[in-house]
Scaffold this motif. Sequence first.
Motif, PDB file in Angstrom:
ATOM      1  N   THR A  16       0.833   6.604   3.042  1.00  0.00           N
ATOM      2  CA  THR A  16      -0.089   6.619   2.088  1.00  0.00           C
ATOM      3  C   THR A  16      -0.202   8.241   1.448  1.00  0.00           C
ATOM      4  OG1 THR A  16      -1.931   7.128   3.820  1.00  0.00           O
ATOM      5  CG2 THR A  16      -1.446   4.660   3.196  1.00  0.00           C
ATOM      6  N   ASP A  17      -1.292   8.247   0.481  1.00  0.00           N
ATOM      7  CA  ASP A  17      -1.420   9.412  -0.265  1.00  0.00           C
ATOM      8  C   ASP A  17      -2.256  10.413   1.111  1.00  0.00           C
ATOM      9  OD1 ASP A  17      -0.265   8.689  -2.356  1.00  0.00           O
ATOM     10  OD2 ASP A  17      -1.915   8.210  -3.304  1.00  0.00           O
ATOM     11  N   MET A  40       0.546   6.257   7.993  1.00  0.00           N
ATOM     12  CA  MET A  40       0.877   5.145   7.545  1.00  0.00           C
ATOM     13  C   MET A  40      -0.292   4.409   7.592  1.00  0.00           C
ATOM     14  SD  MET A  40       4.022   4.261  10.200  1.00  0.00           S
ATOM     15  CE  MET A  40       3.235   4.754  12.074  1.00  0.00           C
ATOM     16  N   LEU A  41       0.175   3.199   6.619  1.00  0.00           N
ATOM     17  CA  LEU A  41      -0.840   2.337   6.102  1.00  0.00           C
ATOM     18  C   LEU A  41      -1.573   1.576   7.303  1.00  0.00           C
ATOM     19  CD1 LEU A  41      -2.283   0.733   3.809  1.00  0.00           C
ATOM     20  CD2 LEU A  41      -0.334  -0.835   3.827  1.00  0.00           C
ATOM     21  N   MET A  42      -0.958   1.133   8.319  1.00  0.00           N
ATOM     22  CA  MET A  42      -1.349   0.224   9.145  1.00  0.00           C
ATOM     23  C   MET A  42      -2.426   1.514  10.402  1.00  0.00           C
ATOM     24  SD  MET A  42       1.656   0.030  11.917  1.00  0.00           S
ATOM     25  CE  MET A  42       2.771   1.179  12.588  1.00  0.00           C
ATOM     26  N   ALA A  54       0.743  -3.555  -0.256  1.00  0.00           N
ATOM     27  CA  ALA A  54      -0.200  -3.796   0.847  1.00  0.00           C
ATOM     28  C   ALA A  54      -0.615  -5.447   0.657  1.00  0.00           C
ATOM     29  CB  ALA A  54      -1.366  -2.872   0.676  1.00  0.00           C
ATOM     30  N   THR A  55      -0.827  -6.023  -0.514  1.00  0.00           N
ATOM     31  CA  THR A  55      -1.083  -7.174  -0.642  1.00  0.00           C
ATOM     32  C   THR A  55       0.145  -8.178  -1.374  1.00  0.00           C
ATOM     33  OG1 THR A  55      -3.431  -6.773  -0.378  1.00  0.00           O
ATOM     34  CG2 THR A  55      -2.945  -9.019  -1.305  1.00  0.00           C
ATOM     35  N   ILE A  56       0.390  -9.114  -0.826  1.00  0.00           N
ATOM     36  CA  ILE A  56       1.418 -10.055  -1.592  1.00  0.00           C
ATOM     37  C   ILE A  56       0.806 -11.264  -1.851  1.00  0.00           C
ATOM     38  CG2 ILE A  56       2.477 -10.907   0.537  1.00  0.00           C
ATOM     39  CD1 ILE A  56       5.202 -10.988  -0.962  1.00  0.00           C
ATOM     40  N   THR A  57       0.799 -11.687  -2.993  1.00  0.00           N
ATOM     41  CA  THR A  57      -0.156 -12.767  -3.729  1.00  0.00           C
ATOM     42  C   THR A  57       0.808 -13.847  -4.000  1.00  0.00           C
ATOM     43  OG1 THR A  57      -0.188 -12.330  -6.011  1.00  0.00           O
ATOM     44  CG2 THR A  57      -1.652 -10.874  -4.687  1.00  0.00           C
ATOM     45  N   THR A  58       0.235 -15.207  -4.136  1.00  0.00           N
ATOM     46  CA  THR A  58       1.072 -16.215  -4.808  1.00  0.00           C
ATOM     47  C   THR A  58       1.225 -15.989  -6.292  1.00  0.00           C
ATOM     48  OG1 THR A  58      -1.245 -17.604  -4.962  1.00  0.00           O
ATOM     49  CG2 THR A  58       0.135 -17.886  -2.873  1.00  0.00           C
ATOM     50  N   ILE A  66       9.272   0.225  -8.392  1.00  0.00           N
ATOM     51  CA  ILE A  66       9.961   0.603  -7.288  1.00  0.00           C
ATOM     52  C   ILE A  66       9.729   1.911  -6.801  1.00  0.00           C
ATOM     53  CG2 ILE A  66      12.363   0.735  -6.205  1.00  0.00           C
ATOM     54  CD1 ILE A  66      11.737  -2.244  -6.964  1.00  0.00           C
ATOM     55  N   GLY A  67       9.662   1.988  -4.882  1.00  0.00           N
ATOM     56  CA  GLY A  67       9.356   3.054  -4.570  1.00  0.00           C
ATOM     57  C   GLY A  67      10.206   3.128  -3.285  1.00  0.00           C
ATOM     58  N   MET A  68      10.013   4.052  -2.344  1.00  0.00           N
ATOM     59  CA  MET A  68      11.058   4.111  -1.282  1.00  0.00           C
ATOM     60  C   MET A  68      10.140   3.931   0.123  1.00  0.00           C
ATOM     61  SD  MET A  68      13.993   6.525  -1.865  1.00  0.00           S
ATOM     62  CE  MET A  68      14.944   5.887  -0.306  1.00  0.00           C
ATOM     63  N   ASN A  69       9.323   4.971   0.644  1.00  0.00           N
ATOM     64  CA  ASN A  69       8.671   5.002   1.773  1.00  0.00           C
ATOM     65  C   ASN A  69       6.952   5.147   1.598  1.00  0.00           C
ATOM     66  OD1 ASN A  69      10.852   4.763   3.486  1.00  0.00           O
ATOM     67  ND2 ASN A  69      11.308   6.906   2.832  1.00  0.00           N
TER      68      ASN A  69
END
Length: 210
Positions: free
Chosen positions: A111-112, A116-118, A155-159, A168-171
Amino acid sequence: MKVTIFGATGAIGKTILWELMDRGHEVTAVVRDPSKVEMVHERLRVEQGDVLNPDQVADFAAGREAVVSAYGPKFGEQEELLEVTRSLIEGVRRANAGRLLVVGGAGSLMTDSGEMLMNTPGFPEEIKPLAQAHADAYGLLEESNIHWTYMSPAATITTGRRTGQFRIGMNRVITDDLGESSISVGDFAAALVDELDDPQFVQARFTVGY
C-alpha cells in the motif's frame, strides 16, 4: 493455444474459462466433479483430476503452452493452498509445460503506507490466514525454476461485468480517485487472458484494478 485450467468451477475459474473459450483457445478443464462444468464446446475437454497430485498435474500439463490455476481453498483450509502450489510447480516442471499462471490473493500487495495490505488497519482478521497462505504460495513460485506468473486482484473483486477498462500494476494495490480498490471478475479474467496471449510478467507478479 492449448491450455489446461484447474479450478474451473469456481466463480473466478468459470469466468476465466469463458474468456479462454471466447478467444479461441483449446482448453482442458481439470476438475474434481466434471458435472459441475456447465459449458459444452468442441474446443473444451473436461477431465476429472486432482490438483494435489503432481503426477496428474504433469499428465494434464504435457504438451500445453500454459497451465492456469484458479484453485481456491475452502474457508479454514488455507494450508492446502501450499500443497496445491507445490503440486502445480512440480507437475508443470515435469511436463515441461510453457508456463503456469496462478490466480493469487491481494493481501501481500503493498500500500501507499509501505505496508502489505493484509497488515493495514481494517483488513478483516478472519481472512488473514488465507492472505498469508497466498503470500507463502507466491514465495514458493518465486523460488521455483519454472515460467510462472502470479496475478493478484484488487482489494475487492466483484461480480460485475467485463468492461475492458482497467489498469495494470505490479506489486502495489491499485486504487481509484476515491481510494477504493476493486475489479470485476469479468475484467480480472480478461486481464489474465491478456497476459496469457501477450506475456508481460513472466516470473513476476502483476495486479489489476480500476
